[in-house]
Design a protein around this motif. Structure first.
Motif, PDB file in Angstrom:
ATOM      1  N   ALA A  64       0.825  -1.197   0.000  1.00  0.00           N
ATOM      2  CA  ALA A  64       0.000   0.000   0.000  1.00  0.00           C
ATOM      3  C   ALA A  64       0.866   1.258   0.000  1.00  0.00           C
ATOM      4  CB  ALA A  64      -0.926   0.002   1.210  1.00  0.00           C
ATOM      5  N   LEU A  65       0.284   2.355  -0.475  1.00  0.00           N
ATOM      6  CA  LEU A  65       0.973   3.640  -0.514  1.00  0.00           C
ATOM      7  C   LEU A  65      -0.011   4.722  -0.080  1.00  0.00           C
ATOM      8  CD1 LEU A  65       3.654   5.040  -1.300  1.00  0.00           C
ATOM      9  CD2 LEU A  65       2.709   5.343  -3.594  1.00  0.00           C
ATOM     10  N   ARG A  66       0.310   5.374   1.035  1.00  0.00           N
ATOM     11  CA  ARG A  66      -0.547   6.433   1.554  1.00  0.00           C
ATOM     12  C   ARG A  66      -0.295   7.740   0.797  1.00  0.00           C
ATOM     13  NH1 ARG A  66       0.790   6.712   7.809  1.00  0.00           N
ATOM     14  NH2 ARG A  66      -0.673   8.465   7.633  1.00  0.00           N
ATOM     15  N   HIS A  99      -1.942  -7.284  -3.654  1.00  0.00           N
ATOM     16  CA  HIS A  99      -2.898  -6.179  -3.709  1.00  0.00           C
ATOM     17  C   HIS A  99      -2.144  -4.856  -3.639  1.00  0.00           C
ATOM     18  CE1 HIS A  99      -6.799  -4.357  -3.623  1.00  0.00           C
ATOM     19  NE2 HIS A  99      -6.566  -3.729  -2.485  1.00  0.00           N
ATOM     20  N   PRO A 100      -1.880  -4.215  -4.803  1.00  0.00           N
ATOM     21  CA  PRO A 100      -1.224  -2.907  -4.810  1.00  0.00           C
ATOM     22  C   PRO A 100      -2.275  -1.811  -4.628  1.00  0.00           C
ATOM     23  CG  PRO A 100      -1.496  -3.683  -7.058  1.00  0.00           C
ATOM     24  CD  PRO A 100      -2.121  -4.722  -6.165  1.00  0.00           C
ATOM     25  N   LEU A 204      -9.353 -11.714  -3.555  1.00  0.00           N
ATOM     26  CA  LEU A 204      -9.746 -11.152  -2.272  1.00  0.00           C
ATOM     27  C   LEU A 204     -11.261 -10.999  -2.235  1.00  0.00           C
ATOM     28  CD1 LEU A 204      -7.035  -8.375  -1.747  1.00  0.00           C
ATOM     29  CD2 LEU A 204      -7.156 -10.615  -0.648  1.00  0.00           C
ATOM     30  N   PRO A 205     -11.855 -10.951  -1.050  1.00  0.00           N
ATOM     31  CA  PRO A 205     -13.308 -10.789  -0.955  1.00  0.00           C
ATOM     32  C   PRO A 205     -13.790  -9.536  -1.687  1.00  0.00           C
ATOM     33  CG  PRO A 205     -12.404 -11.413   1.170  1.00  0.00           C
ATOM     34  CD  PRO A 205     -11.227 -11.156   0.266  1.00  0.00           C
ATOM     35  N   ALA A 206     -14.946  -9.633  -2.314  1.00  0.00           N
ATOM     36  CA  ALA A 206     -15.463  -8.545  -3.140  1.00  0.00           C
ATOM     37  C   ALA A 206     -15.641  -7.257  -2.345  1.00  0.00           C
ATOM     38  CB  ALA A 206     -16.801  -8.968  -3.757  1.00  0.00           C
ATOM     39  N   TRP A 212     -11.577  -0.860  -1.368  1.00  0.00           N
ATOM     40  CA  TRP A 212     -10.157  -0.525  -1.529  1.00  0.00           C
ATOM     41  C   TRP A 212      -9.631  -1.160  -2.826  1.00  0.00           C
ATOM     42  CZ3 TRP A 212     -11.660  -2.700   3.381  1.00  0.00           C
ATOM     43  CH2 TRP A 212     -11.792  -1.752   4.401  1.00  0.00           C
ATOM     44  N   PRO A 213     -10.025  -0.632  -3.974  1.00  0.00           N
ATOM     45  CA  PRO A 213      -9.638  -1.259  -5.246  1.00  0.00           C
ATOM     46  C   PRO A 213      -8.140  -1.172  -5.486  1.00  0.00           C
ATOM     47  CG  PRO A 213     -10.658   0.875  -5.627  1.00  0.00           C
ATOM     48  CD  PRO A 213     -10.845   0.578  -4.172  1.00  0.00           C
ATOM     49  N   ALA A 214      -7.619  -2.119  -6.245  1.00  0.00           N
ATOM     50  CA  ALA A 214      -6.203  -2.128  -6.597  1.00  0.00           C
ATOM     51  C   ALA A 214      -5.867  -0.933  -7.479  1.00  0.00           C
ATOM     52  CB  ALA A 214      -5.853  -3.427  -7.320  1.00  0.00           C
ATOM     53  N   ALA A 215      -4.596  -0.563  -7.465  1.00  0.00           N
ATOM     54  CA  ALA A 215      -4.128   0.550  -8.299  1.00  0.00           C
ATOM     55  C   ALA A 215      -4.489   0.300  -9.752  1.00  0.00           C
ATOM     56  CB  ALA A 215      -2.622   0.713  -8.138  1.00  0.00           C
TER      57      ALA A 215
END
Length: 502
Positions: A64-66, A99-100, A204-206, A212-215
């Motif tokens: 992850a990237l904040r 998960h990016p 991953l669960p829907a 929190w969708p992937a990049a």
């Protein structure tokens, strides 16, 4: 529940970050990738794989990237997202769920880690002794319902192998020569994803992917304008070279093959281009310290029998390698790892009051000395002093996110003369460095700044105005030692003044 694990990761590198237990009936093992943003030579990834194998579970990697971390910018985001793209390909090929996640607004990522941990057996993450990372881990881990392990992959020497902070490089070097030997033969797996045989998770669960969708592909590819909507500093633009572990491998190979043989005599000369160029890749975790050491020592056809028998603390001779490799290992091992030692043991290591007593004393004595030329933060960030060489160092920092290592000393020293107080000098240096430098916000970077103010050094005479007995460096003296004409021509800002203001 099971909390012990047979693992090749040394126990000295494993820290339990909370009191929860491993939950064997969880859906997967979660690796929360924070600082070791790579798929090779990683103690943390090795540990996560070991847990997945022992529990017979899939592995999920959260990278992850904040957007709200200090000095977040297009430059740092682009460099970090390059790694996400590299890692996504490698994990997909190995059948690992990756998960990016790039946070679109401050706080949008809140709850993602907890949602994944609620389904996990155990959480493995990276330990890092600097910036906001220790506080983030200390806040997050107690709130998670399963065991959280932080893995120290920061250096060749584990952080806890040294019992105290070291005030001088000579003392730390002697300690290394006594203690480093057994750690040289223990390294993370070079390619832990090769022939990886773990259960697979379809997705991953829907509800997690929806919130929190992937990049996006545009972000991962670096499509122009893809960062524009993010609330980060757009004035600090991306550099011309790529981040990520794949490019980090190329930089390391290029150094070992093409520049290492002239490192000892050439690293201080900008025109010789003998520096490693590895600092940004080490900071972001794209390249592993163990990988660097392995490649350098392999080129030397080295074996542990070549190590010196006595811990003398001397710079030369202990490693039993060529002068060029000896000079590189002095910088890479001694100076890099003493900085991590300082960050680990000294709270507020990047605060002015953490300087050694002698430096604080002499700087206090001369804090009121006249400073004929003061510059604002904006002027210094723009490289608008009267010193053409200094302006060029700031020009390189703005353009490339780095400064030639030898000239970085001059860059730091001049702040004492151009700011109102020594404390302001430190604050100004840290802000400008951390805003523009790809390797800023790092123990090694902070140690370079604090060395300019006396850390790891001694008092030098004669006593001078402003500096006191802190080591003095000038552009004139630097230009006698280093050929700087081409450097100034290349990096000096076009609009910078070229004379002393009246």
């Amino acid at each position: 529940m099971m909390t012990d694990l047979k693992s090749a990761v040394p126990e000295s590198r494993v820290v339990a970050a909370n009191e929860a237990e491993v939950r064997a009936d969880g859906d997967f093992v979660l690796y929360w990738m924070v600082m070791a943003r790579r798929t090779h030579h990683s103690w943390a990834l090795d540990r996560a794989i070991d847990w997945a194998r022992a529990l017979g579970k899939p592995l999920v990697v959260l990278e992850a990237l904040r957007v709200a971390y200090p000095w977040a910018s297009d430059r740092f985001h682009r460099f970090a997202i390059d790694a996400m793209a590299d890692n996504a390909k490698r994990f997909a090929k190995a059948g690992v769920t990756h998960h990016p996640y790039v946070e679109p607004s401050p706080g949008a990522g809140s709850g993602l880690l907890q949602a994944l941990a609620a389904r996990a057996c155990v959480v493995v993450t990276d330990e890092f002794p600097d910036f906001f990372l220790p506080r983030m881990l200390a806040a997050a881990a107690p709130r998670l319902p399963v065991r959280v392990e932080a893995i120290d992959g920061n250096g060749i020497l584990p952080l806890r192998a040294a019992p105290k902070p070291f005030s001088h490089a000579h003392h730390f070097r002697r300690f290394l020569q006594r203690e480093l030997r057994p750690h040289l033969t223990r390294a993370p797996v070079g390619d832990p994803l090769r022939r990886l045989d773990l259960p697979r998770l379809d997705a991953l669960p829907a509800e997690i992917l929806q919130r929190w969708p992937a990049a996006s592909d545009d972000l991962l590819r670096g499509t122009p304008g893809s960062l524009a909507a993010l609330p980060i500093d757009h004035d600090v633009t991306p550099v011309d070279f790529r981040g990520g572990p794949e490019h980090g491998r190329k930089v390391l190979s290029s150094f070992v093959d093409d520049r290492l043989d002239r490192y000892a005599n050439g690293r201080n000369q900008p025109q010789q281009d003998a520096a490693s160029g590895l600092s940004p890749y080490l900071h972001w975790g794209f390249v592993s310290p163990h990988q660097v050491l392995h490649d350098v020592l392999t080129r030397e056809e080295w074996s542990p029998e070549r190590l010196g028998e006595k811990a003398t603390g001397k710079r030369e001779g202990w490693w039993g390698v060529s002068a060029n490799s000896e000079a590189f290992l002095e910088e890479f091992i001694t100076w890099r790892e003493v900085s991590y030692n300082t960050a680990f043991w000294i709270n507020g290591h990047d605060q002015y009051d953490s300087l050694p007593a002698w430096a604080l004393s002499t700087l206090k004595k001369h804090a009121g000395d006249p400073r004929p030329h003061l510059f604002s933060r904006e002027q210094l960030e723009l490289g608008h002093s009267y010193d053409r060489l200094w302006n060029a160092t700031q020009g390189q920092l703005r353009a490339e996110g780095r400064i030639h290592n030898y000239l970085r000393i001059l860059w730091g020293k001049r702040f004492l003369e151009w700011t109102r107080t020594p404390r302001e000098a430190v604050e100004m240096m840290l802000h400008i460095n951390n805003r523009w430098a790809l390797d800023g916000r790092n123990p090694n970077s902070a140690s370079g700044i604090f060395w300019c103010m006396g850390r790891y050094d001694r008092a030098w005479g004669p006593e001078r105005p402003v500096y006191g007995t802190v080591r003095y460096v000038s552009s004139t003296n630097t230009a006698r030692k280093v050929r700087v004409g081409d450097y100034i021509a290349r990096y000096e800002p076009a609009d910078a003044p070229t004379r002393v203001p009246g």
